[in-house]
Write a protein that holds these residues in place. Structure first.
Motif, mmCIF file in Angstrom:
data_model
loop_
_atom_site.group_PDB
_atom_site.id
_atom_site.type_symbol
_atom_site.label_atom_id
_atom_site.label_comp_id
_atom_site.label_asym_id
_atom_site.label_seq_id
_atom_site.Cartn_x
_atom_site.Cartn_y
_atom_site.Cartn_z
ATOM 1 N N THR A 98 0.846 -1.185 0.000
ATOM 2 C CA THR A 98 0.000 0.000 0.000
ATOM 3 C C THR A 98 0.885 1.240 0.000
ATOM 4 O O THR A 98 1.931 1.253 0.655
ATOM 5 N N ALA A 177 2.269 -2.312 4.709
ATOM 6 C CA ALA A 177 1.622 -3.620 4.577
ATOM 7 C C ALA A 177 2.115 -4.400 3.357
ATOM 8 O O ALA A 177 1.351 -5.089 2.702
ATOM 9 N N GLY A 178 3.411 -4.308 3.079
ATOM 10 C CA GLY A 178 3.965 -5.023 1.930
ATOM 11 C C GLY A 178 4.051 -6.518 2.181
ATOM 12 O O GLY A 178 4.327 -6.954 3.302
ATOM 13 N N ALA A 179 3.796 -7.287 1.142
ATOM 14 C CA ALA A 179 3.901 -8.750 1.253
ATOM 15 C C ALA A 179 4.334 -9.296 -0.099
ATOM 16 O O ALA A 179 3.796 -8.918 -1.138
ATOM 17 N N THR A 192 7.250 -9.891 4.624
ATOM 18 C CA THR A 192 6.586 -8.594 4.808
ATOM 19 C C THR A 192 7.635 -7.478 4.723
ATOM 20 O O THR A 192 8.815 -7.717 4.987
#
Lengths: 198, 415
Positions: A98, A177-179, A192
């Motif tokens: 995001t 909120a990186g994945a 993450t």
């Protein structure tokens, strides 16, 4: 002559088979225990394309084409380092995160382009995030009204600040909120990440 | 000569084995393309993002559980920012990619693409639950797992009439008074207006003037003051969460004295957060269980959310994730059935997939799913919830189909 050729062929096959089995013997096979999550870090963010700050409502007649509610685009490119700490290659299947300008989440970006990262190496991946004044305005108005009021500002003031400040790298852009999903021999690891640039 | 022949034979055998192994591995890697149009940046991104995450996580679940009879699904998921031209462009890409079906999003893209997908015979499973999309004579390829907005609106007003009105001090002395609050210009908001007013008449309400409230509104005092002139007992809200919260807050502050019922896109975990104590007693429609509720399949929803998006705290997840799963699960079932019945053409997916579902249970607290060749309303039973102490509690499951069987069968389809 034929007999000699046959013997040579057989010997070659045996040698190749021995080499292959030798290689296989030294290769590490992925297991749940030895599969380490690759590390994802933001290397940099580039303002790939900026068009200034402007907005036209559909009441304004354009020089060409049809009138519409349109605003300046802003194209940001995020460059990530993908480090594979494993002794075998891993495949990155997708990566998403995001993007927030200050405390407002404005975009969730995903890349589903797969890539292989060799053992012990670091690859780079570039992911573009597109914004424009119109869609960010709607996002702010429908979802951020209370937040803007609490901050003592309004959507237009925020948009102008971002569209003029981000091309100058004067406004921090947050990756949240990186994945990223990695696969090796049917096994899955999810990494993450988060970052702020500059 | 013997050696040469022998070598040739060995070569042929190895070559054949290599071909077989090679092709069998290709067969194992067979995949099916599915497109997804989502809003992660635009006007509906507050709920669209969570729905999109649910879609992607559910597809991981599908692939981990055998895919479509052994074929993995490759999901092409794009943000279109709630911009219709971009939705049309992405649709053309999905066609180029030979996507067998599309997981769509809102009223804008769904209505814009409806004639095209009907012509192209591509199943379009969306999160727009407009009743206009439930009549297969008009929109055969538009599908969704949930009860439609009109059915939901009828059920919500009926639940209030059953449970709340009999406890009112004026019960038996006069008709209950009812009005609606929504953004007139929004197709989503206005979709069930005709149906809910029809239901209000059936139940014997006095209907007051509609109030136009923008989806962007954070101050609705003028509309609430206008409502006060009518002294409503019940207000139906057709907007999304932020403006519904604003209206409920202003109604509380100005002492409107009415109860509230809310359509499903305005009724989620953010409503009590934004409206606080003003949200106590607000009733609404949820087409499935809220995120984390104790219902079948929810363990998988939570497990895959944690696995694939561990950076998002569970308290930030919404019912929208569960709704994304609902649409993926019905599409998965339809694809499996169609694949077994002869192939994945759009028509086959519709006829031998979706339209063979009878009381198909997807779990998730959703109604068992039914599709027939003449009716795409999935169910006639709608659970209605109420907010109590900031939590969602079920009030009643309204069975419209059993209660008004003739109207359900003959009159209410498609609007």
């Amino acid at each position: 002559m034929h007999k000699r050729s046959f013997i040579l062929t057989c010997l070659s096959v045996v040698v190749i088979a021995a080499m292959l089995s030798g290689c296989a013997g030294t290769m590490v096979t992925p297991t749940q225990q030895n599969f380490k999550a690759p590390v994802v870090t933001l290397d940099s963010m580039e303002v790939a394309h900026a068009f200034g700050y402007w907005y036209f409502s559909k009441k304004v007649k354009p020089t060409k084409g049809k009138p519409d509610n349109v605003g300046a685009p802003l194209d940001l490119a995020f460059i990530f380092n993908i480090e594979n700490p494993n002794e075998y290659a891993v495949k990155m299947e997708n990566l998403k995160f995001t993007v927030a300008f200050e405390e407002f989440d404005l975009n969730t970006v995903a890349s589903t382009d797969t890539m292989w990262i060799p053992a012990g190496k670091t690859n780079q991946v570039r992911v573009h995030a597109h914004f424009d004044v119109r869609q960010s305005l709607l996002s702010l108005l429908v979802t951020g009204g209370f937040q803007l009021k609490a901050k003592g500002t309004n959507a237009w003031a925020q948009l102008e600040k971002w569209w003029t400040g981000i091309p100058e790298y004067a406004v921090p852009v947050h990756v949240k909120a990186g994945a990223a999903v990695f696969k090796a021999d049917g096994l899955t690891q999810v990494t993450t990440f988060k970052a702020t640039f500059p | 000569m013997f050696g040469k022949n022998m070598c040739s034979k060995i070569f042929v055998v190895i070559f054949t084995v290599a071909l077989v192994v090679g092709f069998s591995s290709m067969a194992g890697a067979a995949k099916i393309n599915v497109g997804a149009l989502n809003d992660m940046t635009g006007a509906t991104s507050d709920v669209g993002k969570d729905y999109a995450l649910g879609i992607a996580e559910a597809i991981h679940y599908v692939n981990d559980n055998g895919g479509v009879n052994g074929k993995q699904i490759k999901l092409y998921q794009f943000d279109y920012g709630y911009r219709i031209p971009e939705a049309l462009t992405k649709y053309k890409l999905f066609k180029r990619l030979k996507s067998v079906a599309i997981l769509g999003w809102g009223t804008g893209d769904t209505e814009a693409l409806s004639p095209t997908i009907t012509k192209d015979k591509i199943p379009y499973v969306s999160a727009s639950y407009s009743a206009h999309l439930t009549d297969p004579k008009k929109t055969p390829y538009n599908l969704f797992f949930a009860t439609d907005y009109s059915t939901n609106a009828r059920a919500a007003i009926t639940a209030w009439f059953d449970k709340k009105w009999p406890k009112h001090k004026d019960f038996g002395k006069r008709k209950p008074r009812f009005l609606t609050s929504y953004m007139f210009a929004s197709p989503y908001c206005s979709a069930p207006i005709k149906a809910i007013k029809d239901q209000a008449e059936i139940l014997g309400f006095e209907i007051g003037p509609d109030q136009s409230v923008s989806l962007f509104a954070i101050d609705t005092k003028s509309q609430v003051l206008a409502m006060k002139d009518f002294k409503p007992d019940l207000v139906w809200h057709g907007n999304t969460t932020m403006s519904v919260a604003a209206t409920v807050r202003d109604a509380y502050a100005l002492g409107l004295g009415a109860d509230h019922i809310v359509n499903n896109w305005g009724f989620d975990e953010n409503l009590p957060r934004l409206a606080g104590k003003a949200s106590e007693g607000v009733m609404g429609v949820a087409v499935c269980a809220f995120y984390g509720e104790d219902v079948p399949m929810m363990d998988k929803v939570v497990e895959y959310a944690k696995k694939y998006n561990p950076g998002i705290p569970p308290e930030k997840r919404l019912i929208r994730t569960v709704q994304g799963w609902g649409d993926v699960l019905i599409l998965w079932e339809a694809l499996k059935r169609a694949d077994k019945a002869g192939g994945l053409s759009g028509e086959n997916i519709l006829k031998t997939g979706f339209e063979t579902m009878k009381n198909f249970d997807i779990g998730l607290g959703a109604a068992p799913v039914n599709f027939t060749a003449t009716d795409h309303r999935v169910a006639g039973i709608v659970p209605i919830y109420e907010i109590k102490d900031g939590k969602f509690q079920i009030v009643e499951k309204v069975d419209l189909k059993s209660r008004w069987p003739k109207k359900w069968a003959d009159e209410w389809l498609g609007w």
